[in-house]
Structures are given as structure tokens and as C-alpha cells.
Design an enzyme around this catalytic site. Structure first.
Site, PDB file in Angstrom:
ATOM      1  N   SER A 108       0.824  -1.214   0.000  1.00 36.32           N
ATOM      2  CA  SER A 108       0.000   0.000   0.000  1.00 36.32           C
ATOM      3  C   SER A 108       0.859   1.266   0.000  1.00 36.32           C
ATOM      4  O   SER A 108       1.918   1.318   0.632  1.00 36.32           O
ATOM      5  CB  SER A 108      -0.887   0.010   1.249  1.00 36.32           C
ATOM      6  OG  SER A 108      -1.448   1.296   1.443  1.00 36.32           O
ATOM      7  N   TYR A 131      -1.766   6.086  -4.592  1.00 38.05           N
ATOM      8  CA  TYR A 131      -2.780   7.121  -4.719  1.00 38.05           C
ATOM      9  C   TYR A 131      -2.064   8.298  -5.373  1.00 38.05           C
ATOM     10  O   TYR A 131      -0.844   8.435  -5.230  1.00 38.05           O
ATOM     11  CB  TYR A 131      -3.295   7.560  -3.346  1.00 38.05           C
ATOM     12  CG  TYR A 131      -4.093   6.504  -2.626  1.00 38.05           C
ATOM     13  CD1 TYR A 131      -5.241   5.964  -3.189  1.00 38.05           C
ATOM     14  CD2 TYR A 131      -3.710   6.066  -1.357  1.00 38.05           C
ATOM     15  CE1 TYR A 131      -5.983   5.006  -2.515  1.00 38.05           C
ATOM     16  CE2 TYR A 131      -4.452   5.109  -0.684  1.00 38.05           C
ATOM     17  CZ  TYR A 131      -5.581   4.580  -1.268  1.00 38.05           C
ATOM     18  OH  TYR A 131      -6.319   3.636  -0.612  1.00 38.05           O
ATOM     19  N   THR A 157      -4.873   3.059  -7.672  1.00 43.09           N
ATOM     20  CA  THR A 157      -6.203   2.955  -7.060  1.00 43.09           C
ATOM     21  C   THR A 157      -6.989   4.219  -7.380  1.00 43.09           C
ATOM     22  O   THR A 157      -6.541   5.329  -7.098  1.00 43.09           O
ATOM     23  CB  THR A 157      -6.074   2.746  -5.536  1.00 43.09           C
ATOM     24  OG1 THR A 157      -5.410   1.498  -5.334  1.00 43.09           O
ATOM     25  CG2 THR A 157      -7.431   2.703  -4.856  1.00 43.09           C
ATOM     26  N   LYS A 229      -7.109  -0.112 -10.248  1.00 44.35           N
ATOM     27  CA  LYS A 229      -7.893  -0.798  -9.203  1.00 44.35           C
ATOM     28  C   LYS A 229      -9.079   0.067  -8.789  1.00 44.35           C
ATOM     29  O   LYS A 229      -8.891   1.220  -8.379  1.00 44.35           O
ATOM     30  CB  LYS A 229      -6.991  -1.065  -7.992  1.00 44.35           C
ATOM     31  CG  LYS A 229      -7.710  -1.639  -6.784  1.00 44.35           C
ATOM     32  CD  LYS A 229      -6.707  -2.089  -5.730  1.00 44.35           C
ATOM     33  CE  LYS A 229      -7.361  -2.628  -4.490  1.00 44.35           C
ATOM     34  NZ  LYS A 229      -7.892  -1.594  -3.594  1.00 44.35           N
ATOM     35  N   HIS A 253     -13.096  -1.449  -3.035  1.00 42.53           N
ATOM     36  CA  HIS A 253     -12.245  -1.046  -1.918  1.00 42.53           C
ATOM     37  C   HIS A 253     -12.711  -1.694  -0.597  1.00 42.53           C
ATOM     38  O   HIS A 253     -12.689  -1.071   0.466  1.00 42.53           O
ATOM     39  CB  HIS A 253     -12.261   0.491  -1.782  1.00 42.53           C
ATOM     40  CG  HIS A 253     -10.974   1.073  -1.271  1.00 42.53           C
ATOM     41  ND1 HIS A 253     -10.076   1.711  -2.070  1.00 42.53           N
ATOM     42  CD2 HIS A 253     -10.439   1.112  -0.033  1.00 42.53           C
ATOM     43  CE1 HIS A 253      -9.054   2.133  -1.346  1.00 42.53           C
ATOM     44  NE2 HIS A 253      -9.254   1.770  -0.102  1.00 42.53           N
TER      45      HIS A 253
HETATM   46  C1  FNR Z   1      -7.869  -1.339   2.198  1.00 39.11           C
HETATM   47  N1  FNR Z   1      -7.842  -1.174   0.820  1.00 39.11           N
HETATM   48  C2  FNR Z   1      -6.873  -0.387   0.257  1.00 39.11           C
HETATM   49  N2  FNR Z   1      -6.782  -0.272  -1.098  1.00 39.11           N
HETATM   50  C3  FNR Z   1      -5.801   0.453  -1.670  1.00 39.11           C
HETATM   51  O1  FNR Z   1      -5.742   0.507  -2.890  1.00 39.11           O
HETATM   52  N3  FNR Z   1      -4.893   1.107  -0.886  1.00 39.11           N
HETATM   53  C4  FNR Z   1      -4.910   1.057   0.464  1.00 39.11           C
HETATM   54  O2  FNR Z   1      -4.073   1.633   1.132  1.00 39.11           O
HETATM   55  C5  FNR Z   1      -5.955   0.313   1.069  1.00 39.11           C
HETATM   56  N4  FNR Z   1      -6.050   0.248   2.426  1.00 39.11           N
HETATM   57  C6  FNR Z   1      -6.962  -0.597   2.998  1.00 39.11           C
HETATM   58  C7  FNR Z   1      -6.971  -0.745   4.380  1.00 39.11           C
HETATM   59  C8  FNR Z   1      -7.834  -1.651   4.967  1.00 39.11           C
HETATM   60  C9  FNR Z   1      -7.810  -1.821   6.445  1.00 39.11           C
HETATM   61  C10 FNR Z   1      -8.727  -2.414   4.161  1.00 39.11           C
HETATM   62  C11 FNR Z   1      -9.650  -3.431   4.760  1.00 39.11           C
HETATM   63  C12 FNR Z   1      -8.746  -2.243   2.802  1.00 39.11           C
HETATM   64  C13 FNR Z   1      -8.728  -1.981  -0.040  1.00 39.11           C
HETATM   65  C14 FNR Z   1      -8.096  -3.324  -0.355  1.00 39.11           C
HETATM   66  O3  FNR Z   1      -7.022  -3.178  -1.240  1.00 39.11           O
HETATM   67  C15 FNR Z   1      -9.087  -4.303  -0.997  1.00 39.11           C
HETATM   68  O4  FNR Z   1      -9.692  -3.693  -2.103  1.00 39.11           O
HETATM   69  C16 FNR Z   1     -10.151  -4.800  -0.029  1.00 39.11           C
HETATM   70  O5  FNR Z   1      -9.624  -4.946   1.265  1.00 39.11           O
HETATM   71  C17 FNR Z   1     -10.687  -6.131  -0.500  1.00 39.11           C
HETATM   72  O6  FNR Z   1     -11.714  -6.572   0.316  1.00 39.11           O
HETATM   73  P1  FNR Z   1     -11.529  -7.609   1.531  1.00 39.11           P
HETATM   74  O7  FNR Z   1     -10.666  -8.742   1.037  1.00 39.11           O
HETATM   75  O8  FNR Z   1     -10.932  -6.862   2.650  1.00 39.11           O
HETATM   76  O9  FNR Z   1     -12.942  -8.025   1.797  1.00 39.11           O
END
Ligand code: FNR
Length: 364
Positions: A108, A131, A157, A229, A253
Site C-alpha cells: 500500500s 494514490y 487505485t 484498481k 475497496h
Molecule cells: C484497504 N484497501 C486499500 N486499497 C488500496 O488501494 N490502498 C490502500 O491503502 C488500502 N487500504 C486498505 C486498508 C484496509 C484496512 C482495508 C480493509 C482495505 C482496499 C483493499 O485493497 C481491498 O480492495 C479490499 O480490502 C478487498 O476486500 P476484503 O478482502 O478486505 O474483503
């Protein structure tokens, strides 16, 4: 609950027990009514199997390739923010687990270990998620640092022009911890008068003017392949291919951004049909079982991303927990393949699953 979890969902309970409430809520929560958060899991329950029998499944292989890289399974670690809130070793532990399991980790942009620390910690195949900040120079520097440190792809993203309204974080006054990557470049000390410091930080940094032309800008500053994404419609899938991306991640997300957005798995086929095989399509959101991975592949995904399961494994048992979560999903996928008559990933076809929509039509 049993000491040793027997499935990924039980890791969530372990994580809840060990984490401070503020951090658990941050990891587990979704936006507003959390409709999408729940739908991500429930949409998988609406897909059932059409298993085939009397096929030799004495040997099963889960291995596959993603952007040309050989991996042990069609499972990647989704980018999730701030792993040191889950475990003191943070993203380094996650990366080591990815290396041990031979799966790809997407680091991330909001990691607490630096891109260089993660890169030098192990030999995991790593992609870097970004980002785009208002300060474009910072984003460009980060892309270049990732490229120099051997990350193999950039994951842009695009579903966070503003942070989704996560009410638990507002109530808990969720902190915005220091992000070491940006030390000396940007202050991560956000000021908030309305609740979540994270939201205030996001508001002050994210570039809400991001548009399709910026994908071209990103392509101009890196040689790495770019995955996009956050695609949820066929219209945007076509635009993404036209913009020259190397892959698409169908994602809402994890239900943390636009509430009432559809589950990724529900719109996966729409995107797959639009893309016509020009680039690989990945999906995330609610993958908690090997059966879920199988369903996603049957509907045309090349691999899935798992977000929260990784964080829960990390919180509960550090690197070993992340390894265990990954192994559990792999074991379940292997069993699903055996019971469905698919010895290899390539044997999984659209004909192996039936969706609730199809069932409805066939009964009319
Ligand atoms: C995320 N997600 C996310 N996506 C991204 O592109 N950059 C990020 O920094 C984050 N940070 C993040 C933190 C937390 C705590 C969560 C739960 C999610 C989204 C992540 O990449 C992904 O799309 C989802 O988590 C997928 O769903 P599940 O597997 O958590 O149900």
C-alpha cells in the site's frame, strides 16, 4: 473459540481479541450503512457449483502466472494500509509471508514500512499501489523509488477521490499515524475538528481532480506495467484498456468507499466481457474461502486479491498468521478443485458455476 483457527473467518475473531478497538474497527469497518461491506461476502453465497465427476484429480496444481510471474496460487495480497497497527513488524512481516507462500504482495501507498525496507526484507514478488496526491511530485518520487527497489508493477487505485465515510473511524477519532515513506516530504500530522484524523489527512493530500488523462501521465513517468484498481462497470473497463493499462482490478475497496456499490464478484463478468481478453482482470472484496477463489476464476478472473484476511492473520500471529491464512485459502481451493473435477487452474471454466441470476432465468 478454538485456539487454532480452522478457517479465515476465525482469524477475524482472533484479531478482534488482540487489537485495540480503534484499530480493529479501522480494519474491519466499511462506509456508512456497510451495505457493500456485507454484500461483498453475501454475493459469493449466491453462486453455486456445477461440479464434474470421474475426472482424475489425484494431482492438483494451483500454480499460475500473473503478469508473467510464476506464483503458487491465483491469490494476491491486496494493498492495505498501516500494517504496524496490526503488528510491530508491519509490512515486512506481510512481505515475508508472501515470499514464503510464493504469492504476490501489493504494498500500500499508506504503508508504515518504507518501500525500500519491504524490498530488502525478502524476495517476494511485489507490486506497489499508489494514490495520486495533490503534490504530484511526491507521487512521482514514490513511483520511481518503487521502480528502483524492484517492484514489478504499479497499481493505481482510482476509487478514492475522497475518503469514504467510515463512521466507526469518525466515532473513534481514528489516528493518522506517521507514514515513513513521506518523512521529510509531507506532514502526516492531520488536524481534525470533526472526527477521523485519517479522513482529514486524506482530504488534505488526495488529488480529487484525478482523471483519465492522468493514467497517461503515469505511463509517461514509469516503465512498469500499470494495473487500475477500482473498476466496477464495463464502460470504465473499456476506457481503462484504451488508456493502456496492463490489468484491471474489479474492486469496491472492501466496501470502504461508495456504499451501495456492487460487490466486485457481481460485476466481474460484465468487466471480463468488455475487456475481451486484452488484459487480465482481477477481483477483490469478500474472498474468505477457497470456494470464493474458484468462483472468481470461473467467472473470468485471473486471480483474486485478499485484503482483511491478511491483516487479521498479521494481527493474530504476525508473519506466521499471514502464512497460515494464505495456506488455508490454498488448501480450500485445492479441495474445491478436486471436488469439482479441475486438476489445474486452466480447467476451471464458466460451466463450473451457476449464479442466482441464471438460476432465476432457467426457472422462469
Ligand atoms: C484497504 N484497501 C486499500 N486499497 C488500496 O488501494 N490502498 C490502500 O491503502 C488500502 N487500504 C486498505 C486498508 C484496509 C484496512 C482495508 C480493509 C482495505 C482496499 C483493499 O485493497 C481491498 O480492495 C479490499 O480490502 C478487498 O476486500 P476484503 O478482502 O478486505 O474483503
Amino acid at each position: 473459540m478454538a485456539e487454532d483457527p480452522v478457517n479465515v473467518n476465525e482469524y477475524q475473531e482472533l484479531a478482534r481479541q488482540v487489537l485495540p478497538k480503534m484499530y480493529y474497527d479501522f480494519y474491519a469497518g466499511g462506509a456508512e450503512d456497510q451495505y457493500t461491506l456485507k454484500e461483498n461476502v453475501e454475493a459469493f453465497h449466491k453462486i453455486t457449483f456445477r461440479p464434474r465427476i470421474l475426472i482424475d484429480v489425484s494431482k492438483i496444481s494451483l500454480s499460475t502466472t500473473i503478469l508473467g510471474y510464476n506464483v503458487s496460487a491465483p491469490i494476491m495480497f491486496a494493498p492495505t494500509a498501516m500494517h504496524k497497527l496490526a503488528h510491530p513488524e508491519g509490512e515486512v512481516a506481510t512481505a515475508r509471508a508472501a515470499a514464503a507462500c510464493n504469492v504476490i504482495m501489493i504494498l500500500s501507498y499508506s504503508s508504515m514500512c518504507t518501500v525500500e525496507e519491504v524490498a530488502s526484507s525478502c524476495h517476494a514478488i511485489r507490486f506497489f499501489q499508489i494514490y495520486v496526491y495533490k503534490r504530484r511530485d511526491i507521487t512521482a518520487q514514490m513511483v520511481q523509488r518503487a521502480e528502483r527497489s524492484g517492484y514489478k508493477a504499479i497499481v493505481l487505485t482510482v476509487d478514492v477521490p475522497k475518503l469514504g465515510r467510515r463512521e466507526a473511524d469518525i466515532k473513534n477519532k481514528m489516528i493518522a499515524p506517521p507514514l515513513k515513506n513521506f518523512e521529510g516530504l509531507l506532514s502526516t500530522q492531520a488536524v481534525s475538528d470533526k472526527g477521523s484524523y485519517l479522513e482529514a489527512y486524506a482530504d488534505s493530500t488526495l488529488d480529487a481532480s484525478l482523471s483519465w488523462k492522468d493514467v497517461r501521465w503515469l505511463r509517461s513517468i514509469t516503465k512498469l506495467p500499470i494495473l487500475i484498481k477500482g473498476v466496477l462497470t464495463h464502460e470504465d473497463a473499456i476506457k481503462a484498456v484504451e488508456a493502456g493499462v496492463a490489468g484491471i482490478v474489479v474492486s469496491n475497496h472492501g466496501g470502504r468507499q461508495l456504499d451501495y456499490a456492487p460487490a466486485g464478484i457481481s460485476v466481474l463478468e460484465e468487466v471480463v466481457h468488455a475487456v475481451k481478453g486484452k488484459v487480465p482482470v482481477f477481483v477483490d472484496g469478500g474472498v474468505r474461502r477457497g470456494t470464493d477463489v474458484f468462483k472468481a476464476l470461473a467467472l473470468g478472473a485471473q486471480a483474486v486479491l485478499i485484503g482483511r484476511p491478511v491483516v487479521y492473520g498479521l494481527a493474530a500471529k504476525g508473519e506466521a498468521g499471514v502464512r497460515r491464512v494464505t495456506e488455508m485459502l490454498k488448501d480450500e481451493l485445492e479441495l474445491t478443485m478436486a471436488l469439482s473435477g479441475c486438476p489445474t487452474i486452466k480447467d476451471i471454466t464458466r460451466g463450473h458455476v451457476i449464479t442466482d441470476r441464471e438460476r432465476l432465468h432457467s426457472s422462469l
